[in-house]
Design a protein around this motif. Structure first.
Motif, PDB file in Angstrom:
ATOM      1  N   SER A 110      11.509   5.396  -9.960  1.00 12.90           N
ATOM      2  CA  SER A 110      11.607   5.206  -8.519  1.00 12.90           C
ATOM      3  C   SER A 110      12.493   3.986  -8.239  1.00 12.90           C
ATOM      4  O   SER A 110      12.381   2.975  -8.925  1.00 12.90           O
ATOM      5  CB  SER A 110      10.215   4.982  -7.914  1.00 12.90           C
ATOM      6  N   GLN A 132       6.576   3.707   0.160  1.00 12.38           N
ATOM      7  CA  GLN A 132       7.413   3.184   1.233  1.00 12.38           C
ATOM      8  C   GLN A 132       7.183   3.954   2.534  1.00 12.38           C
ATOM      9  O   GLN A 132       6.870   5.144   2.525  1.00 12.38           O
ATOM     10  CB  GLN A 132       8.884   3.277   0.837  1.00 12.38           C
ATOM     11  N   SER A 133       7.352   3.256   3.665  1.00 11.45           N
ATOM     12  CA  SER A 133       7.232   3.907   4.967  1.00 11.45           C
ATOM     13  C   SER A 133       8.470   4.746   5.250  1.00 11.45           C
ATOM     14  O   SER A 133       9.585   4.379   4.865  1.00 11.45           O
ATOM     15  CB  SER A 133       7.059   2.855   6.067  1.00 11.45           C
ATOM     16  N   PHE A 134       8.275   5.870   5.914  1.00  7.58           N
ATOM     17  CA  PHE A 134       9.403   6.717   6.294  1.00  7.58           C
ATOM     18  C   PHE A 134       9.024   7.508   7.534  1.00  7.58           C
ATOM     19  O   PHE A 134       7.864   7.514   7.953  1.00  7.58           O
ATOM     20  CB  PHE A 134       9.812   7.652   5.148  1.00  7.58           C
ATOM     21  N   TYR A 189      12.155   1.953  -6.033  1.00  9.48           N
ATOM     22  CA  TYR A 189      11.341   0.891  -5.448  1.00  9.48           C
ATOM     23  C   TYR A 189      10.426   0.214  -6.484  1.00  9.48           C
ATOM     24  O   TYR A 189       9.631  -0.640  -6.164  1.00  9.48           O
ATOM     25  CB  TYR A 189      10.471   1.450  -4.322  1.00  9.48           C
ATOM     26  N   CYS A 231       6.209   6.657  -3.714  1.00  6.31           N
ATOM     27  CA  CYS A 231       6.737   5.293  -3.831  1.00  6.31           C
ATOM     28  C   CYS A 231       6.022   4.294  -2.929  1.00  6.31           C
ATOM     29  O   CYS A 231       6.187   3.081  -3.095  1.00  6.31           O
ATOM     30  CB  CYS A 231       8.232   5.271  -3.537  1.00  6.31           C
ATOM     31  N   CYS A 261       8.875  10.765   1.052  1.00  5.07           N
ATOM     32  CA  CYS A 261      10.088  10.334   1.727  1.00  5.07           C
ATOM     33  C   CYS A 261      11.276  11.135   1.187  1.00  5.07           C
ATOM     34  O   CYS A 261      11.181  11.742   0.102  1.00  5.07           O
ATOM     35  CB  CYS A 261      10.320   8.840   1.525  1.00  5.07           C
ATOM     36  N   LYS A 313       3.739   7.294   5.134  1.00  5.71           N
ATOM     37  CA  LYS A 313       3.819   6.470   3.931  1.00  5.71           C
ATOM     38  C   LYS A 313       3.924   7.397   2.734  1.00  5.71           C
ATOM     39  O   LYS A 313       3.075   8.268   2.534  1.00  5.71           O
ATOM     40  CB  LYS A 313       2.585   5.571   3.803  1.00  5.71           C
ATOM     41  N   CYS A 314       4.998   7.235   1.969  1.00  7.29           N
ATOM     42  CA  CYS A 314       5.272   8.140   0.846  1.00  7.29           C
ATOM     43  C   CYS A 314       4.185   8.037  -0.219  1.00  7.29           C
ATOM     44  O   CYS A 314       3.845   6.933  -0.668  1.00  7.29           O
ATOM     45  CB  CYS A 314       6.641   7.817   0.248  1.00  7.29           C
TER      46      CYS A 314
END
Length: 301
Positions: free
Chosen positions: A298, A274-276, A300, A272, A286, A268-269
């Motif tokens: 960002s 977000q999952s990566f 996101y 941001c 990420c 998880k970044c």
């Protein structure tokens, strides 16, 4: 002009570049298989376009056969067959890929007359047979042409009254008229890989650009591993051209098919949220945030 003559001329099919073409899909593509295969100088391209000069094109089909992603439509009219033999013609030279595909479609021999086979044909045939023997398949033989008369394509066009459609069909059997999608070597040898896809995990950021751009679906991202199916690779260079990290190499390697599973970590970044995925457990950002200028917003948010 007779109806038969008109019908024979209608068999001429213009070569057409489809949207499967790597150069149409990616302006950064370095693919040049069709250009190298064309002996008529009929193909040209720039970063913005790829064009076939219909005045120069003879519809020989060499580019259709050469394209690794089956991105060109047309028929190989210069190839002539009798039963399960390819008629030797010094006007062109087949490729190893071409002969391997013909073999799977039932080719048994190359048929020659009193004219000695030239060096290009002989070398290609030897290379093909070495591969076939390694794959435990019977090699393609050289056979002497029978004494019976076999009309050339030119003779066919100049004697249109003698044989009708039956003769024309015998000179270009429907079973050998192969469309664009049928020139993918991997489709004929599903248990064999002809190339090895190498991924440098120290460079790769798992940005997924190559996954989405690969028309052969070589890469598959799972929760805990990256699956690489080298048996599907056709050496089109799509993945190497799109990779910004220069993390992919394609090597020639003929062997029994195998799947490579590279372990990955789901993260998880920290920027941001977000999952990566990453090959390195310690990675905290990420690929988008790693490459993003800190002053940019960002994507996101």
């Amino acid at each position: 002009m007779s109806l038969l003559t008109k019908w024979l001329e209608s068999m001429h099919v213009d070569i057409k570049i489809t949207n499967k073409c790597s150069r149409k899909r990616n302006v950064g593509s370095t693919c040049s298989f069709c250009l190298a295969a064309c002996n008529q100088g009929a193909i040209s391209y720039s970063r913005q376009s790829i064009v076939i000069d219909t005045d120069q094109c003879t519809s020989c089909g060499d580019c259709v056969i050469a394209c690794p992603v089956s991105g060109i439509e047309g028929l190989a009219f210069t190839r002539e067959f009798e039963n399960q033999s390819l008629i030797y013609n010094p006007a062109y030279s087949p490729t190893v890929k071409e002969l391997l595909i013909y073999k799977k479609r039932g080719l048994l021999a190359v048929q020659i007359d009193t004219t000695p086979i030239n060096q290009q044909w002989e070398t290609t045939l030897q290379q093909t047979n070495r591969i076939l023997i390694d794959l435990k398949l019977t090699p393609i033989e050289l056979e002497q042409k029978a004494n019976k008369e076999i009309l050339s394509r030119r003779a066919l066009f100049t004697s249109v009254q003698s044989g009708g459609k039956k003769l024309a069909k015998s000179m270009a059997p429907a079973s050998w008229k192969m469309e664009a999608n049928e020139w993918n070597l991997a489709n004929y040898y599903p248990e064999t890989q002809f190339y090895r896809v190498e991924l440098n995990k120290d460079k790769c950021t798992l940005c997924k650009a190559c996954f989405t751009f690969c028309s052969q679906e070589v890469f598959h991202l799972q929760d805990t591993f990256l699956q690489i199916e080298s048996d599907k690779c056709v050496n089109c260079s799509d993945c190497t051209d799109i990779c910004l990290e220069d993390a992919i190499q394609i090597q020639t390697e003929i062997k029994e098919r195998s799947e490579l599973h590279e372990p990955i970590h789901q993260k998880k970044c920290q920027d941001c949220g977000q999952s990566f995925h990453s090959f390195q457990h310690e990675t905290e950002k990420c690929p988008i945030c790693v490459n993003r200028d800190p002053e940019w917003l960002s994507p996101y948010q």
